[in-house]
Design an enzyme around this catalytic site. Structure first.
Site, PDB file in Angstrom:
ATOM      1  N   ASP A 170     -14.413   4.048   6.696  1.00  0.00           N
ATOM      2  CA  ASP A 170     -15.736   4.293   7.248  1.00  0.00           C
ATOM      3  C   ASP A 170     -16.391   2.945   7.513  1.00  0.00           C
ATOM      4  O   ASP A 170     -15.867   1.900   7.129  1.00  0.00           O
ATOM      5  CB  ASP A 170     -16.564   5.116   6.242  1.00  0.00           C
ATOM      6  CG  ASP A 170     -17.878   5.593   6.824  1.00  0.00           C
ATOM      7  OD1 ASP A 170     -17.970   5.730   8.053  1.00  0.00           O
ATOM      8  OD2 ASP A 170     -18.821   5.798   6.047  1.00  0.00           O
ATOM      9  N   GLU A 187      21.636   9.841 -12.046  1.00  0.00           N
ATOM     10  CA  GLU A 187      20.865  10.665 -12.974  1.00  0.00           C
ATOM     11  C   GLU A 187      19.620   9.958 -13.509  1.00  0.00           C
ATOM     12  O   GLU A 187      18.598  10.587 -13.791  1.00  0.00           O
ATOM     13  CB  GLU A 187      21.751  11.099 -14.157  1.00  0.00           C
ATOM     14  CG  GLU A 187      22.902  12.018 -13.793  1.00  0.00           C
ATOM     15  CD  GLU A 187      24.163  11.237 -13.426  1.00  0.00           C
ATOM     16  OE1 GLU A 187      24.060   9.995 -13.250  1.00  0.00           O
ATOM     17  OE2 GLU A 187      25.234  11.851 -13.307  1.00  0.00           O
TER      18      GLU A 187
END
Length: 620
Positions: A352, A310
């Site tokens: 890039d 939990e």
């Protein structure tokens, strides 16, 4: 209107299709169109309500399990279990909502700081009666198809435009391509079957019909910026219809599933599987042995609750939120908490080239004569051209002047400006005409594209003493070979030529016709040097087992040179033209081997990233 349709259409056809004119739209018509087409904003910039974000924070498989068990506990009267399970689910979701909503509000506040206007030509006056066209500044969000927009240097292109008139226009398309060098634009109609009347040189790539909208030289797109020149264009698309918006939909159309999301989903299904097996077995065995099926049912539910950790969602969320706070202290806004775990689980990093691995600057690499030997004479001629021109200096001009600053060139003392033949995108060269105050002679210095310079030269300079020989076919091929050798090294190449006492064909001043019978001086080469930090980063990624892949709109030769400079081994290359012929499955297989992807469009870059993810990689 489709961008290809607009690029190939004549002005009268475009204005007719848009129900507009060179005078612009009526103010009332612009308001009507705004109601029809909506504001000129990308759909991904629309605000999200706080309650939508709050409900989205509950969209977690583990939270579903906790809430499901809480519901079962409630149905059995176990209020304590219901409270514990519900509290854990709510706290975890609220922590996620608090952090992501705070990041969203910070990004939205930054967006509100930016307000852009543009100069629009519209018809002022009633729809019936005397009218006049006026230029007025309009918020870009109020633009509509058919508006006539005026652009000048420094302007942000506010929508997709078809250029109807232009003067020396260059546009930076780095938003889409990542490349810093500006792109030439003009207003001429692009013919679908146009061809170059001049024989192609060895340096020119084969001409093919444009399939990438960014290659359309008479179209400007939302998100790009004007570097130099001026233009007038008619708006062909706004808002969600622009190329920028379509690209955003393609790349950001849905929430990307991170490796963290996949992990949570797998753990959740594992728990559900355990419950599906264990709970019935425990229920049957307990009921059979105790002969109390109600007690067996409750015991089975307690087993299901016991199998569920939990506290796990709350602990994980709290740690991710803590990570987001630390990143925010380093000026990083985390809009999605699960992205933090993805950062640490990277197996492939896509980057890039320009501005990331390189410094995003143009630096002069060398100056060579017709034989390919270094020559200060060539640098001096290039410096004279760049320093005396009166137009907007390009990045190449600035690189020449920076490099020549260490040389003792007496240009200001010896030469004075006589005239200038400005650069244009048809002939791709520019000339300055100077007076030599030492001997009273006139000197024309021209620099530009190699093809365009060679075709205007009748002689070739063979040494630094001024000795020149006649240009013939073997020497012309030799010049192309020298230029091609530099080109293969990944360098950008321009040529320099001059003429002593040039002829003057016009009484008004020097003109394009005077750029003839020149003497070819040599070549100047340029590069975008890699960052000093690039090589150590590449090595660090290699040590960490992270593959580096370069996705660029630039050509393969320049990209390979950068890889050599930063110590990156090239394992394979894929070009945009190759990707266009591949299926998704073929690309997924090919993308695992290649680490250079060159001449890509923005959509192709997105395809490569998705292909790598399909291959099981965690991509950043």
């Amino acid at each position: 209107m489709d961008e290809f349709e607009a690029a190939h259409g004549h002005f009268d056809e475009i204005f007719a299709a848009l129900k507009s004119s060179t005078r612009g739209l009526q103010q009332a018509e612009a308001k009507r169109r705004l109601a029809v087409f909506g504001t000129n904003k990308s759909p991904h910039t629309e605000s999200q309500t706080w309650y939508y974000q709050f409900f989205c924070s509950f969209n977690n498989p583990f939270v579903y399990v906790l809430l499901g068990l809480a519901g079962v506990s409630l149905s059995t009267g176990d209020l304590a279990g219901t409270f514990v399970l519900s509290t854990m689910a709510i706290i975890s979701s609220c922590l996620t909502f608090w952090q992501e909503h705070r990041s969203y509000k910070a990004a939205e506040a930054l967006h509100r700081f930016v307000r852009t206007t543009t100069l629009v030509t519209r018809i002022d006056g009633p729809e019936e009666g005397p009218t006049s066209s006026v230029q007025t500044k309009v918020d870009v969000a109020q633009l509509v198809p058919g508006d006539v927009v005026n652009l000048c240097a420094g302007d942000l292109v506010p929508a997709d435009l078809r250029i109807v008139s232009s003067s020396h226009l260059t546009v930076n398309q780095a938003t889409f391509t990542g490349e810093s060098l500006p792109t030439e634009k003009h207003h001429e109609v692009i013919s679908s079957n146009s061809s170059n009347s001049r024989p192609s040189s060895p340096l020119k790539e084969p001409e093919v019909a444009a399939t990438n909208p960014l290659d359309l030289s008479n179209m400007c797109f939302m998100g790009t910026t004007v570097v130099s020149g001026s233009a007038t264009g008619v708006v062909t698309a706004t808002g969600a219809s622009t190329y920028f918006a379509s690209l955003s939909k393609h790349t950001l159309g849905g929430k990307t599933t991170t490796s963290f999301d996949e992990g949570v989903k797998n753990v959740t299904w594992l728990l559900i599987g355990f419950m599906a097996i264990m709970v019935p077995i425990v229920f049957v065995i307990t009921g059979y042995m105790k002969n109390d099926w109600q007690q067996a049912f409750f015991f089975g539910i307690s087993v299901a609750v016991g199998l569920t950790p939990e506290m796990l969602p709350m602990i994980v969320t709290a740690n991710l939120a803590r990570g987001a706070v630390i990143l925010s202290q380093n000026r990083v806004i985390v809009k999605q908490l699960s992205a933090i775990q993805n950062l640490g689980a990277l197996t492939v990093l896509c980057t890039d080239k320009t501005g990331t691995l390189t410094s995003d600057t143009v630096v002069l690499d060398g100056h060579f004569d017709s034989q390919g030997e270094r020559s200060l004479t060539v640098l001096q001629y290039a410096f004279l051209n760049s320093s005396f021109q009166t137009g907007l200096r390009s990045l190449l001009d600035q690189a020449i002047m920076d490099h020549a600053a260490g040389e003792d060139f007496d240009s200001t003392d010896r030469y004075t400006m006589v005239d200038e033949v400005p650069f244009d995108f048809i002939r791709k060269r520019m000339s300055v005409v100077l007076n030599d105050t030492f001997n009273g002679s006139t000197l024309l210095v021209c620099k530009g594209a190699v093809d365009e310079i060679i075709c205007c030269c009748s002689y070739v300079l063979v040494n630094n003493n001024g000795e020149a020989v006649e240009m013939d076919t073997p020497r012309m091929h030799q010049l192309y070979d020298v230029a091609e050798s530099h080109h293969r090294e990944g360098l950008r190449v321009i040529a320099v030529a001059y003429a002593l006492s040039p002829s003057k064909t016009s009484k008004k001043g020097y003109c394009v016709e005077d750029e003839q019978k020149m003497t070819f001086a040599g070549f100047v080469t340029f590069q975008d040097p890699p960052k000093e930090s690039a090589a150590p980063v590449v090595e660090a990624l290699k040590v960490q087992g992270i593959q580096l892949k370069i996705l660029t709109g630039d050509n393969e030769l320049i990209t390979r040179k950068v890889c050599r400079d930063i110590g990156m081994e090239v394992t394979g290359t894929l070009l945009g033209s190759d990707l266009a012929e591949m299926t998704d499955d073929q690309l997924t297989e090919a993308a695992q081997k290649a680490n250079i992807f060159a001449k890509l469009s923005p959509i192709q870059k997105s395809r490569v990233v998705q292909a790598l993810r399909n291959g099981g990689a965690t991509v950043g």
